[in-house]
Design an enzyme around this catalytic site. Structure first.
Site, PDB file in Angstrom:
ATOM      1  N   ALA A  32      23.780  79.349  19.954  1.00 22.63           N
ATOM      2  CA  ALA A  32      22.974  80.942  20.688  1.00 22.63           C
ATOM      3  C   ALA A  32      21.645  80.167  21.036  1.00 22.63           C
ATOM      4  CB  ALA A  32      22.851  81.735  19.472  1.00 22.63           C
ATOM      5  N   GLN A  35      14.879  78.892  24.093  1.00 20.57           N
ATOM      6  CA  GLN A  35      13.814  77.700  24.432  1.00 20.57           C
ATOM      7  C   GLN A  35      13.281  76.890  23.376  1.00 20.57           C
ATOM      8  OE1 GLN A  35      13.613  76.675  27.589  1.00 20.57           O
ATOM      9  NE2 GLN A  35      12.322  75.182  26.829  1.00 20.57           N
ATOM     10  N   HIS A  37      15.094  75.902  20.475  1.00 20.25           N
ATOM     11  CA  HIS A  37      15.995  74.872  20.219  1.00 20.25           C
ATOM     12  C   HIS A  37      15.620  73.703  21.383  1.00 20.25           C
ATOM     13  CE1 HIS A  37      18.473  78.189  18.746  1.00 20.25           C
ATOM     14  NE2 HIS A  37      18.325  77.486  17.420  1.00 20.25           N
TER      15      HIS A  37
HETATM   16  P1  AMP Z   1      18.820  77.596  14.138  1.00 20.55           P
HETATM   17  O1  AMP Z   1      19.878  77.480  15.222  1.00 20.55           O
HETATM   18  O2  AMP Z   1      18.401  78.928  13.885  1.00 20.55           O
HETATM   19  O3  AMP Z   1      19.404  77.183  12.709  1.00 20.55           O
HETATM   20  O4  AMP Z   1      17.584  76.526  14.544  1.00 20.55           O
HETATM   21  C1  AMP Z   1      18.013  75.457  14.612  1.00 20.55           C
HETATM   22  C2  AMP Z   1      16.569  74.643  14.838  1.00 20.55           C
HETATM   23  O5  AMP Z   1      15.775  75.125  15.569  1.00 20.55           O
HETATM   24  C3  AMP Z   1      15.578  74.675  13.428  1.00 20.55           C
HETATM   25  O6  AMP Z   1      15.027  73.459  12.916  1.00 20.55           O
HETATM   26  C4  AMP Z   1      14.871  75.852  13.664  1.00 20.55           C
HETATM   27  O7  AMP Z   1      13.500  75.818  12.926  1.00 20.55           O
HETATM   28  C5  AMP Z   1      14.531  75.310  15.116  1.00 20.55           C
HETATM   29  N1  AMP Z   1      13.920  76.616  16.028  1.00 20.55           N
HETATM   30  C6  AMP Z   1      14.295  77.962  15.704  1.00 20.55           C
HETATM   31  N2  AMP Z   1      13.841  78.679  16.721  1.00 20.55           N
HETATM   32  C7  AMP Z   1      12.764  78.069  16.967  1.00 20.55           C
HETATM   33  C8  AMP Z   1      11.548  78.519  17.628  1.00 20.55           C
HETATM   34  N3  AMP Z   1      11.344  79.568  18.065  1.00 20.55           N
HETATM   35  N4  AMP Z   1      10.854  77.392  17.675  1.00 20.55           N
HETATM   36  C9  AMP Z   1      10.858  76.275  17.679  1.00 20.55           C
HETATM   37  N5  AMP Z   1      11.858  75.761  16.702  1.00 20.55           N
HETATM   38  C10 AMP Z   1      12.790  76.716  16.207  1.00 20.55           C
END
Ligand code: AMP
Length: 281
Positions: A32, A35, A37
């Site tokens: 999902a 920006q 990611h």
């Molecule tokens: P997730 O898919 O939520 O497990 O996140 C995957 C990676 O993306 C993790 O390292 C999160 O910390 C990073 N991430 C999620 N949201 C953000 C954001 N808004 N800004 C920067 N990195 C993010």
């Protein structure tokens, strides 16, 4: 972009390519993609010869089944976004590939990080995160692993994991990407109704009130102000904490040379959001 599902195939591809490439960067995600990611991928691409992203909605890190079932999935769009962003390899494993023998679960000694803040409200969550990341480290052997500051405690947990595993992978923490109204981008934001979405920036607002307030007020008072902002926006609060940025232990006095961070976890209509702000480095 290569799309690889089996860990064995990915290890083989990596070992073939490593002759021509010196550095491999990994961006682990649950898909999902937004920006936030993609900013990690940009950072990864600018420092590494090969950029690998993974998408795995890791059941082991969900302590709440409903949250797992409702987690947004959009693999086709994610593939399109990654391709457009210049990702070299997408690792897209299934649960059996990641956990071929569910009876073999390793326990990671995360010490206090496991029982405070996210650890307290999501028992088992960080063990699940570590199981998946350990597997990714074994299969990909990345030079660097890119993570978002948005999941502050998770960054500390993975730094600890890398030490426990005696891995050489460098952990790179990238800044939180926000919507124009300050709301931290998150896959969970997709679940907010229009009305909830309008209220959600209260999280960032509360963090800023803490940061500003700590110039003259004490920690207890600014926490109260932050809680009242969150409650007025219909949030149920798990925690509002001001903590040492290296240990995440709560601090009552911010007049220390240590890094200080404010962290919030709160739910709106059972959609749980987290965010944090560095108060000082
Ligand atoms: P997730 O898919 O939520 O497990 O996140 C995957 C990676 O993306 C993790 O390292 C999160 O910390 C990073 N991430 C999620 N949201 C953000 C954001 N808004 N800004 C920067 N990195 C993010």
């Amino acid at each position: 972009m290569l799309i690889i599902k089996r860990p064995g195939d990915l290890s083989k591809t990596i070992s073939e390519r490593i002759f021509h490439a010196k550095t491999i960067g990994l961006v682990p995600t649950m898909g999902a993609l937004h920006q936030g990611h993609l900013s990690l991928l940009d950072e990864c691409k600018s420092h590494c010869d090969i950029a690998v992203a993974s998408i795995f909605v890791n059941p082991a890190q969900f302590n709440n089944r409903e949250d797992f079932k409702k987690y947004p999935v959009s693999v086709e769009t994610d593939i399109y976004k990654l391709e457009r962003q210049g990702c070299d390899i997408l690792f897209l494993p299934d649960v059996q590939d990641m956990y071929p023998d569910p009876s073999k679960t390793q326990h990671f000694d995360l010490a206090h990080l496991e029982i405070i803040l996210e650890g307290k409200y999501r028992p088992g969550h960080f063990q699940g995160v570590c199981s998946a990341v350990k597997k990714l480290l074994e299969v990909i052997t990345p030079t660097s692993l890119y993570m978002g500051q948005k999941d502050y405690q998770q960054c500390l947990v993975i730094k600890k994991l890398v030490l426990l595993l005696k891995s050489n992978t460098q952990i790179v923490i990238c800044k939180t990407v926000r919507e124009t109204d300050g709301l931290a981008m998150s896959s969970r934001n997709l679940r907010l109704t229009e009305k909830e979405r309008k209220k959600a920036p209260a999280l960032y607002h509360a963090l800023n009130i803490i940061k500003k307030g700590l110039n003259h007020d004490n920690v207890a008072d600014v926490r109260k102000q932050a809680c009242s902002i969150l409650r007025s926006a219909d949030f149920n609060i798990d925690y509002v904490e001001v903590a040492d940025g290296n240990t995440l232990m709560p601090v009552e006095n911010i007049k220390t040379p240590n890094k200080i961070v404010a962290l919030i976890a709160a739910s709106i209509n059972n959609i749980r959001l987290i965010d944090n702000l560095i108060i000082h480095e």
